[in-house]
Scaffold this motif. Sequence first.
Motif, PDB file in Angstrom:
ATOM      1  N   ASP A  70      29.042  -2.265  -0.721  1.00  0.00           N
ATOM      2  CA  ASP A  70      29.618  -3.594  -0.931  1.00  0.00           C
ATOM      3  C   ASP A  70      30.172  -4.199   0.354  1.00  0.00           C
ATOM      4  O   ASP A  70      30.424  -5.407   0.407  1.00  0.00           O
ATOM      5  CB  ASP A  70      30.733  -3.540  -1.974  1.00  0.00           C
ATOM      6  CG  ASP A  70      30.188  -3.367  -3.388  1.00  0.00           C
ATOM      7  OD1 ASP A  70      28.950  -3.287  -3.529  1.00  0.00           O
ATOM      8  OD2 ASP A  70      30.992  -3.316  -4.333  1.00  0.00           O
ATOM      9  N   SER A  75      23.828 -10.217   3.032  1.00  0.00           N
ATOM     10  CA  SER A  75      23.488 -11.581   2.647  1.00  0.00           C
ATOM     11  C   SER A  75      24.115 -12.571   3.621  1.00  0.00           C
ATOM     12  O   SER A  75      25.303 -12.465   3.934  1.00  0.00           O
ATOM     13  CB  SER A  75      23.998 -11.856   1.225  1.00  0.00           C
ATOM     14  OG  SER A  75      24.077 -13.238   0.948  1.00  0.00           O
ATOM     15  N   THR A  78      26.835 -14.693   1.633  1.00  0.00           N
ATOM     16  CA  THR A  78      28.062 -13.935   1.365  1.00  0.00           C
ATOM     17  C   THR A  78      28.855 -13.712   2.637  1.00  0.00           C
ATOM     18  O   THR A  78      30.089 -13.850   2.662  1.00  0.00           O
ATOM     19  CB  THR A  78      27.723 -12.592   0.706  1.00  0.00           C
ATOM     20  OG1 THR A  78      27.050 -12.820  -0.531  1.00  0.00           O
ATOM     21  CG2 THR A  78      28.987 -11.774   0.452  1.00  0.00           C
ATOM     22  N   THR A  79      28.164 -13.375   3.716  1.00  0.00           N
ATOM     23  CA  THR A  79      28.836 -13.137   4.996  1.00  0.00           C
ATOM     24  C   THR A  79      29.564 -14.378   5.471  1.00  0.00           C
ATOM     25  O   THR A  79      30.707 -14.313   5.938  1.00  0.00           O
ATOM     26  CB  THR A  79      27.808 -12.688   6.053  1.00  0.00           C
ATOM     27  OG1 THR A  79      27.208 -11.457   5.627  1.00  0.00           O
ATOM     28  CG2 THR A  79      28.472 -12.476   7.406  1.00  0.00           C
ATOM     29  N   LYS A  81      30.668 -16.908   3.559  1.00  0.00           N
ATOM     30  CA  LYS A  81      31.773 -17.224   2.664  1.00  0.00           C
ATOM     31  C   LYS A  81      32.966 -16.311   2.920  1.00  0.00           C
ATOM     32  O   LYS A  81      34.120 -16.750   2.918  1.00  0.00           O
ATOM     33  CB  LYS A  81      31.313 -17.113   1.208  1.00  0.00           C
ATOM     34  CG  LYS A  81      32.297 -17.737   0.217  1.00  0.00           C
ATOM     35  CD  LYS A  81      31.686 -17.863  -1.155  1.00  0.00           C
ATOM     36  CE  LYS A  81      32.619 -18.591  -2.120  1.00  0.00           C
ATOM     37  NZ  LYS A  81      32.873 -19.985  -1.707  1.00  0.00           N
ATOM     38  N   VAL A  82      32.694 -15.033   3.163  1.00  0.00           N
ATOM     39  CA  VAL A  82      33.776 -14.073   3.423  1.00  0.00           C
ATOM     40  C   VAL A  82      34.475 -14.392   4.742  1.00  0.00           C
ATOM     41  O   VAL A  82      35.704 -14.400   4.826  1.00  0.00           O
ATOM     42  CB  VAL A  82      33.218 -12.634   3.442  1.00  0.00           C
ATOM     43  CG1 VAL A  82      34.265 -11.655   3.970  1.00  0.00           C
ATOM     44  CG2 VAL A  82      32.790 -12.212   2.033  1.00  0.00           C
ATOM     45  N   ARG A 116      24.955  -1.843  -4.397  1.00  0.00           N
ATOM     46  CA  ARG A 116      26.197  -2.596  -4.507  1.00  0.00           C
ATOM     47  C   ARG A 116      26.735  -2.533  -5.939  1.00  0.00           C
ATOM     48  O   ARG A 116      25.982  -2.667  -6.898  1.00  0.00           O
ATOM     49  CB  ARG A 116      25.972  -4.057  -4.105  1.00  0.00           C
ATOM     50  CG  ARG A 116      25.617  -4.236  -2.652  1.00  0.00           C
ATOM     51  CD  ARG A 116      25.316  -5.701  -2.338  1.00  0.00           C
ATOM     52  NE  ARG A 116      26.440  -6.550  -2.673  1.00  0.00           N
ATOM     53  CZ  ARG A 116      27.468  -6.790  -1.858  1.00  0.00           C
ATOM     54  NH1 ARG A 116      27.497  -6.215  -0.656  1.00  0.00           N
ATOM     55  NH2 ARG A 116      28.454  -7.583  -2.229  1.00  0.00           N
ATOM     56  N   ASP A 118      28.937  -4.702  -7.159  1.00  0.00           N
ATOM     57  CA  ASP A 118      29.223  -6.032  -7.717  1.00  0.00           C
ATOM     58  C   ASP A 118      28.031  -6.632  -8.458  1.00  0.00           C
ATOM     59  O   ASP A 118      28.190  -7.448  -9.359  1.00  0.00           O
ATOM     60  CB  ASP A 118      29.703  -6.985  -6.622  1.00  0.00           C
ATOM     61  CG  ASP A 118      28.676  -7.167  -5.515  1.00  0.00           C
ATOM     62  OD1 ASP A 118      27.674  -6.424  -5.481  1.00  0.00           O
ATOM     63  OD2 ASP A 118      28.877  -8.061  -4.667  1.00  0.00           O
TER      64      ASP A 118
END
Length: 247
Positions: A70, A75, A78-79, A81-82, A116, A118
């Motif tokens: 995780d 992605s 995702t990277t 957004k984080v 993952r 999630d």
Amino acid sequence: DLTKPMGALGEQRADKFRQRYEEFIDLDIPSFHYGSHYSSAGIVLHYLIRLEPFTQHFLNLQDGRFDHPDRLFHSIATTWKVASELNEMDVKELTPEFFYLPEFLLNSNNFDFGIRKDNNELVNDVILPKWSKNDPRLFIEINRQALESDYVSENLHHWIDLIFGYKQQGKEAVDALNVFYYLTYEGMVDLDAIEDEDEKRAIIDQINNFGQTPAQIFKKPHPKKQMMHHPMNVFDLFESKDGEILP
């Protein structure tokens, strides 16, 4: 927005970092906005984990094991957004490979990165944005076009001010929410004066693995690049045929 560091891209997030700086009190450690960094050996290995010899360097840093699935780079969406919104310990920027090396996005060596929790999906090739049509070469090509676009040329001097220039240190850095942990700055610690070997080793590990701020080159605002032709809208590169910006 090249006028802001990663931690200040969202106002709510920026307020938290501003509050951290204002409320931090320590007799030995100067106030800072970010305890992590935008560039470090760990970040490079995070992005390049699929590509040797970086895979082995990553394993050496992680005691011979891959990190939890995780937490691995899996992605683009995702990277982003984080690093720009969700995680206050993550303010990393991109590495040069995002603009010339599609191979780092592919698990060509078939490493077992795990599944993952999630979404119960196997971590394999990096999941790319829709506008790249799942093609690593197209993704790199469009990234490079964006990097070389008129928008970036017209605004790159703001980024230079933050990383290499007058907003890197001092009051301008504080106002720009651009202050990092003091050990990341050049000349902030005299290693030769530290007699305790364990303390010296810990500081060296911190410097080597958790980020170093470049030497400050410019003490006044960097001039804007002179444009000699009609500018192109960089966001045109990411539009679908109906004009919608693709994620």
